[in-house]
Write a protein that holds these residues in place. Sequence first.
Motif, PDB file in Angstrom:
ATOM      1  N   THR A  45       0.834  -1.202   0.000  1.00 16.64           N
ATOM      2  CA  THR A  45       0.000   0.000   0.000  1.00 16.64           C
ATOM      3  C   THR A  45       0.868   1.252   0.000  1.00 16.64           C
ATOM      4  OG1 THR A  45      -1.718  -1.179   1.210  1.00 16.64           O
ATOM      5  CG2 THR A  45      -1.839   1.212   1.217  1.00 16.64           C
ATOM      6  N   ALA A  46       1.897   1.268   0.817  1.00 17.51           N
ATOM      7  CA  ALA A  46       2.798   2.423   0.858  1.00 17.51           C
ATOM      8  C   ALA A  46       3.501   2.590  -0.479  1.00 17.51           C
ATOM      9  CB  ALA A  46       3.812   2.246   1.977  1.00 17.51           C
ATOM     10  N   ASP A  47       3.911   1.498  -1.081  1.00 15.25           N
ATOM     11  CA  ASP A  47       4.582   1.566  -2.381  1.00 15.25           C
ATOM     12  C   ASP A  47       3.624   2.062  -3.459  1.00 15.25           C
ATOM     13  OD1 ASP A  47       7.022   1.131  -3.765  1.00 15.25           O
ATOM     14  OD2 ASP A  47       6.138  -0.659  -4.709  1.00 15.25           O
ATOM     15  N   MET A  48       2.368   1.621  -3.395  1.00  8.13           N
ATOM     16  CA  MET A  48       1.376   2.052  -4.376  1.00  8.13           C
ATOM     17  C   MET A  48       1.099   3.547  -4.245  1.00  8.13           C
ATOM     18  SD  MET A  48      -2.446   0.514  -5.232  1.00  8.13           S
ATOM     19  CE  MET A  48      -2.324  -0.522  -3.840  1.00  8.13           C
ATOM     20  N   ILE A  49       1.000   4.048  -3.032  1.00  4.57           N
ATOM     21  CA  ILE A  49       0.766   5.480  -2.821  1.00  4.57           C
ATOM     22  C   ILE A  49       1.935   6.288  -3.367  1.00  4.57           C
ATOM     23  CG2 ILE A  49       0.584   7.268  -1.035  1.00  4.57           C
ATOM     24  CD1 ILE A  49      -1.115   5.255   0.563  1.00  4.57           C
ATOM     25  N   LYS A  50       3.159   5.794  -3.151  1.00  2.00           N
ATOM     26  CA  LYS A  50       4.345   6.480  -3.676  1.00  2.00           C
ATOM     27  C   LYS A  50       4.278   6.584  -5.195  1.00  2.00           C
ATOM     28  CE  LYS A  50       8.096   4.268  -4.366  1.00  2.00           C
ATOM     29  NZ  LYS A  50       9.305   3.454  -4.250  1.00  2.00           N
ATOM     30  N   TRP A  51       3.959   5.497  -5.892  1.00  4.14           N
ATOM     31  CA  TRP A  51       3.896   5.514  -7.346  1.00  4.14           C
ATOM     32  C   TRP A  51       2.723   6.342  -7.862  1.00  4.14           C
ATOM     33  CZ3 TRP A  51       7.834   4.794 -10.181  1.00  4.14           C
ATOM     34  CH2 TRP A  51       8.852   3.964  -9.754  1.00  4.14           C
ATOM     35  N   MET A  52       1.617   6.364  -7.131  1.00  2.00           N
ATOM     36  CA  MET A  52       0.497   7.215  -7.524  1.00  2.00           C
ATOM     37  C   MET A  52       0.900   8.677  -7.456  1.00  2.00           C
ATOM     38  SD  MET A  52      -2.633   5.179  -5.677  1.00  2.00           S
ATOM     39  CE  MET A  52      -3.730   6.555  -5.706  1.00  2.00           C
ATOM     40  N   PHE A  53       1.625   9.063  -6.404  1.00  2.53           N
ATOM     41  CA  PHE A  53       2.084  10.443  -6.261  1.00  2.53           C
ATOM     42  C   PHE A  53       3.023  10.811  -7.404  1.00  2.53           C
ATOM     43  CE2 PHE A  53       4.939  13.675  -4.407  1.00  2.53           C
ATOM     44  CZ  PHE A  53       3.994  14.635  -4.100  1.00  2.53           C
ATOM     45  N   ILE A  54       3.938   9.911  -7.760  1.00  2.00           N
ATOM     46  CA  ILE A  54       4.854  10.176  -8.887  1.00  2.00           C
ATOM     47  C   ILE A  54       4.064  10.328 -10.184  1.00  2.00           C
ATOM     48  CG2 ILE A  54       6.682   9.134 -10.285  1.00  2.00           C
ATOM     49  CD1 ILE A  54       7.784   7.934  -7.656  1.00  2.00           C
ATOM     50  N   PHE A  55       3.059   9.495 -10.393  1.00  2.00           N
ATOM     51  CA  PHE A  55       2.230   9.592 -11.595  1.00  2.00           C
ATOM     52  C   PHE A  55       1.489  10.922 -11.643  1.00  2.00           C
ATOM     53  CE2 PHE A  55      -1.956   8.985 -13.567  1.00  2.00           C
ATOM     54  CZ  PHE A  55      -1.559   8.672 -14.858  1.00  2.00           C
ATOM     55  N   TRP A  56       0.931  11.328 -10.487  1.00  2.00           N
ATOM     56  CA  TRP A  56       0.222  12.612 -10.448  1.00  2.00           C
ATOM     57  C   TRP A  56       1.151  13.768 -10.791  1.00  2.00           C
ATOM     58  CZ3 TRP A  56      -2.010  11.273  -5.037  1.00  2.00           C
ATOM     59  CH2 TRP A  56      -3.084  10.403  -5.178  1.00  2.00           C
ATOM     60  N   LEU A  57       2.350  13.755 -10.244  1.00  2.00           N
ATOM     61  CA  LEU A  57       3.299  14.825 -10.547  1.00  2.00           C
ATOM     62  C   LEU A  57       3.646  14.847 -12.029  1.00  2.00           C
ATOM     63  CD1 LEU A  57       5.784  14.757  -7.541  1.00  2.00           C
ATOM     64  CD2 LEU A  57       4.034  16.459  -8.041  1.00  2.00           C
ATOM     65  N   GLY A  58       3.855  13.674 -12.610  1.00  2.00           N
ATOM     66  CA  GLY A  58       4.135  13.601 -14.045  1.00  2.00           C
ATOM     67  C   GLY A  58       2.973  14.110 -14.872  1.00  2.00           C
ATOM     68  N   SER A  59       1.769  13.749 -14.495  1.00  2.00           N
ATOM     69  CA  SER A  59       0.583  14.207 -15.229  1.00  2.00           C
ATOM     70  C   SER A  59       0.427  15.717 -15.133  1.00  2.00           C
ATOM     71  CB  SER A  59      -0.673  13.541 -14.677  1.00  2.00           C
ATOM     72  OG  SER A  59      -0.611  12.160 -14.863  1.00  2.00           O
ATOM     73  N   ILE A  60       0.641  16.255 -13.944  1.00  2.00           N
ATOM     74  CA  ILE A  60       0.547  17.714 -13.762  1.00  2.00           C
ATOM     75  C   ILE A  60       1.602  18.413 -14.603  1.00  2.00           C
ATOM     76  CG2 ILE A  60       0.895  19.574 -12.084  1.00  2.00           C
ATOM     77  CD1 ILE A  60      -0.487  17.748 -10.014  1.00  2.00           C
ATOM     78  N   GLY A  61       2.814  17.857 -14.644  1.00  2.00           N
ATOM     79  CA  GLY A  61       3.879  18.442 -15.453  1.00  2.00           C
ATOM     80  C   GLY A  61       3.528  18.463 -16.929  1.00  2.00           C
ATOM     81  N   VAL A  62       3.025  17.351 -17.444  1.00  2.00           N
ATOM     82  CA  VAL A  62       2.660  17.273 -18.861  1.00  2.00           C
ATOM     83  C   VAL A  62       1.512  18.225 -19.170  1.00  2.00           C
ATOM     84  CG1 VAL A  62       1.653  15.765 -20.625  1.00  2.00           C
ATOM     85  CG2 VAL A  62       3.515  14.931 -19.177  1.00  2.00           C
ATOM     86  N   LEU A  63       0.479  18.237 -18.344  1.00  2.00           N
ATOM     87  CA  LEU A  63      -0.655  19.128 -18.588  1.00  2.00           C
ATOM     88  C   LEU A  63      -0.243  20.596 -18.482  1.00  2.00           C
ATOM     89  CD1 LEU A  63      -3.550  17.251 -16.781  1.00  2.00           C
ATOM     90  CD2 LEU A  63      -3.210  17.548 -19.232  1.00  2.00           C
ATOM     91  N   SER A  64       0.646  20.903 -17.539  1.00  2.00           N
ATOM     92  CA  SER A  64       1.128  22.287 -17.425  1.00  2.00           C
ATOM     93  C   SER A  64       1.888  22.689 -18.673  1.00  2.00           C
ATOM     94  CB  SER A  64       2.035  22.437 -16.204  1.00  2.00           C
ATOM     95  OG  SER A  64       1.325  22.163 -15.024  1.00  2.00           O
ATOM     96  N   GLY A  65       2.714  21.795 -19.192  1.00  2.00           N
ATOM     97  CA  GLY A  65       3.449  22.082 -20.426  1.00  2.00           C
ATOM     98  C   GLY A  65       2.520  22.310 -21.601  1.00  2.00           C
ATOM     99  N   ILE A  66       1.507  21.502 -21.724  1.00  2.00           N
ATOM    100  CA  ILE A  66       0.537  21.675 -22.817  1.00  2.00           C
ATOM    101  C   ILE A  66      -0.193  23.004 -22.665  1.00  2.00           C
ATOM    102  CG2 ILE A  66      -1.636  20.786 -23.753  1.00  2.00           C
ATOM    103  CD1 ILE A  66      -0.568  17.958 -23.132  1.00  2.00           C
ATOM    104  N   MET A  67      -0.616  23.323 -21.428  1.00  2.00           N
ATOM    105  CA  MET A  67      -1.344  24.576 -21.207  1.00  2.00           C
ATOM    106  C   MET A  67      -0.453  25.786 -21.498  1.00  2.00           C
ATOM    107  SD  MET A  67      -3.561  23.574 -17.820  1.00  2.00           S
ATOM    108  CE  MET A  67      -3.956  25.255 -17.461  1.00  2.00           C
ATOM    109  N   ILE A  68       0.802  25.747 -21.088  1.00  2.00           N
ATOM    110  CA  ILE A  68       1.718  26.869 -21.350  1.00  2.00           C
ATOM    111  C   ILE A  68       1.939  27.016 -22.844  1.00  2.00           C
ATOM    112  CG2 ILE A  68       4.137  27.591 -21.105  1.00  2.00           C
ATOM    113  CD1 ILE A  68       4.001  26.436 -18.245  1.00  2.00           C
ATOM    114  N   THR A  69       2.118  25.895 -23.544  1.00  2.00           N
ATOM    115  CA  THR A  69       2.314  25.946 -24.995  1.00  2.00           C
ATOM    116  C   THR A  69       1.088  26.537 -25.682  1.00  2.00           C
ATOM    117  OG1 THR A  69       3.739  23.996 -24.874  1.00  2.00           O
ATOM    118  CG2 THR A  69       2.857  24.559 -27.026  1.00  2.00           C
ATOM    119  N   LEU A  70      -0.094  26.103 -25.319  1.00  2.00           N
ATOM    120  CA  LEU A  70      -1.311  26.631 -25.924  1.00  2.00           C
ATOM    121  C   LEU A  70      -1.525  28.103 -25.570  1.00  2.00           C
ATOM    122  CD1 LEU A  70      -3.783  23.640 -25.422  1.00  2.00           C
ATOM    123  CD2 LEU A  70      -2.717  24.410 -27.548  1.00  2.00           C
TER     124      LEU A  70
END
Length: 77
Positions: A45-70
């Motif tokens: 469970t702790a490992d899953m939460i860690k990977w979910m947090f990393i995924f969320w950060l990656g998703s936010i980074g990608v979406l922020s990049g797309i929004m800045i580009t647009l």
Amino acid sequence: MIVTSEIQFDSKIKEANDQNLKVLATKEDIANLRTELKTDIANSTADMIKWMFIFWLGSIGVLSGIMITLFNAYLKH
């Protein structure tokens, strides 16, 4: 003849019983397995939460990049 058959039957039953006792789980065995299972679930469970947090950060980074580009493309027009 009957006595011999009874002795053979009793020895076979005793042998089968001894084999069953070798694989029989005691309450202590079950308690140990339960403790190990709880530990494994907590670790996964702790490992899953860690990977979910990393995924969320990656998703936010990608979406922020797309929004800045647009947004930059919108400002240039």
